[in-house]
Design an enzyme around this catalytic site. Structure first.
Site, short mmCIF file in Angstrom:
data_model
loop_
_atom_site.label_atom_id
_atom_site.label_comp_id
_atom_site.label_asym_id
_atom_site.label_seq_id
_atom_site.Cartn_x
_atom_site.Cartn_y
_atom_site.Cartn_z
N ASP A 67 28.35 26.17 63.10
CA ASP A 67 29.40 26.31 62.09
C ASP A 67 28.92 27.08 60.88
OD1 ASP A 67 27.71 24.36 61.07
OD2 ASP A 67 29.23 22.80 60.90
N ASN A 134 32.36 11.98 56.55
CA ASN A 134 33.75 11.65 56.92
C ASN A 134 33.90 11.60 58.45
OD1 ASN A 134 33.44 14.29 57.57
ND2 ASN A 134 35.18 15.06 56.38
N HIS A 136 32.85 13.99 60.51
CA HIS A 136 33.02 15.29 61.17
C HIS A 136 31.80 15.67 62.00
CE1 HIS A 136 31.41 17.91 57.53
NE2 HIS A 136 30.42 17.46 58.26
N GLU A 141 37.08 18.45 61.12
CA GLU A 141 37.42 17.47 60.09
C GLU A 141 38.38 16.41 60.65
OE1 GLU A 141 35.29 17.78 57.88
OE2 GLU A 141 35.94 19.00 56.20
C1 GLP Z 1 27.64 19.51 57.41
C2 GLP Z 1 27.80 20.42 58.64
C3 GLP Z 1 27.52 19.70 59.91
C4 GLP Z 1 26.36 18.76 59.69
C5 GLP Z 1 26.83 17.63 58.81
C6 GLP Z 1 25.74 16.68 58.40
O1 GLP Z 1 28.68 19.68 56.51
N1 GLP Z 1 29.07 21.08 58.73
O2 GLP Z 1 27.27 20.61 60.96
O3 GLP Z 1 25.88 18.25 60.92
O4 GLP Z 1 27.55 18.12 57.69
O5 GLP Z 1 24.79 17.31 57.60
P1 GLP Z 1 23.41 16.66 57.17
O6 GLP Z 1 22.55 16.65 58.37
O7 GLP Z 1 22.89 17.58 56.09
O8 GLP Z 1 23.71 15.29 56.68
#
Ligand code: GLP
Length: 241
Positions: A67, A134, A136, A141
């Site tokens: 992403d 949240n 995701h 989302e």
């Molecule tokens: C982000 C990304 C995700 C990621 C998630 C958790 O916003 N869009 O791909 O896996 O949130 O991120 P983190 O590992 O920094 O907690």
């Protein structure tokens, strides 16, 4: 779905790296798709260390970046592109790679290019994803349609707030571009990584809550070959841990 609980982030990162290496040994031309973020960072570092020490060759594999923040240039060290470039592409040097170009001005075209890349090199053999606050996965989302391939989406307030943690100065984020959950459903293996107490509520919801698009990570329960890899603090709200 299996749930594996590790003592700490280091142990789960090491185990995730081992699974990826095992796949590459069996299938050198595999298509991998990783998330960026704080959670998989250590796995990516260990993957490099282990692949050097154990003589593992990633040069035949392909890589798709999960992403990206729409409008954020790849030179911004908070972008997913920057993470993928420095922690995956420069180090593992896969044969083929596609990362969304979030400043192209044609986001639908970027989605089409990603879908074409996966069609050409896929299906995806292994996805390593994280989970947002949240629920995701990628930028899928709450409320997203699970049948989507690559798509652009308006980010919800939680993602907009939490997302600023990646950027040194306030980033003008509003939308994300992401692989859809249909790719997760079709992926050979899915590793969902989470660590820390702050992820314990969302892990409980994803693993033991109802399967619903309102909580996208809950789809992990329906995948026959998914492994939820978490440390003890992230597992602390599971009833069956
Ligand atoms: C982000 C990304 C995700 C990621 C998630 C958790 O916003 N869009 O791909 O896996 O949130 O991120 P983190 O590992 O920094 O907690």
């Amino acid at each position: 779905m299996q749930v594996k609980i590790f003592p700490d982030h280091e142990a789960l990162s090491s185990a995730a790296a081992d699974i990826i290496i095992q796949l590459i040994r069996i299938k050198p031309a595999a298509l991998l798709c990783f998330a960026s973020g704080e959670t998989p960072r250590r796995t990516c570092e260990l993957l490099v260390e282990k692949s050097i020490n154990e003589n593992v060759d990633f040069s035949k594999c392909s890589f798709a970046g999960l992403d990206e923040w729409v409008g954020i240039p790849p030179t911004n060290d908070g972008s997913c592109h920057y993470f993928f470039q420095h922690l995956v592409l420069d180090t593992l040097q896969p044969q083929n790679a596609f990362l969304f170009n979030a400043i192209s001005g044609d986001m639908e075209g970027e989605c089409a290019k990603m879908d074409q890349f996966i069609l050409q090199h896929g299906p995806i053999d292994l996805m390593m994803v994280g989970i947002g606050m949240n629920g995701h996965i990628g930028f899928n989302e709450p409320g997203v349609s699970v049948g989507l391939r690559s798509h652009v989406i308006d980010l919800d307030p939680t993602t907009l707030a939490v997302g600023q943690k990646y950027f040194k100065k306030k980033a003008p984020i509003r939308q994300g571009i992401t692989l859809g959950l249909s790719y997760l459903q079709q992926s050979g293996v899915v590793l969902l990584l989470a660590n820390g107490e702050k992820k314990s509520t969302v892990i409980h919801e994803a693993v033991e809550g109802p399967v619903t698009p309102q909580f996208p990570a809950s789809i992990i329960q329906t995948h026959a070959n998914s492994i939820v890899m978490i440390d003890k603090p992230a597992a602390s709200q599971l009833k069956n841990n």
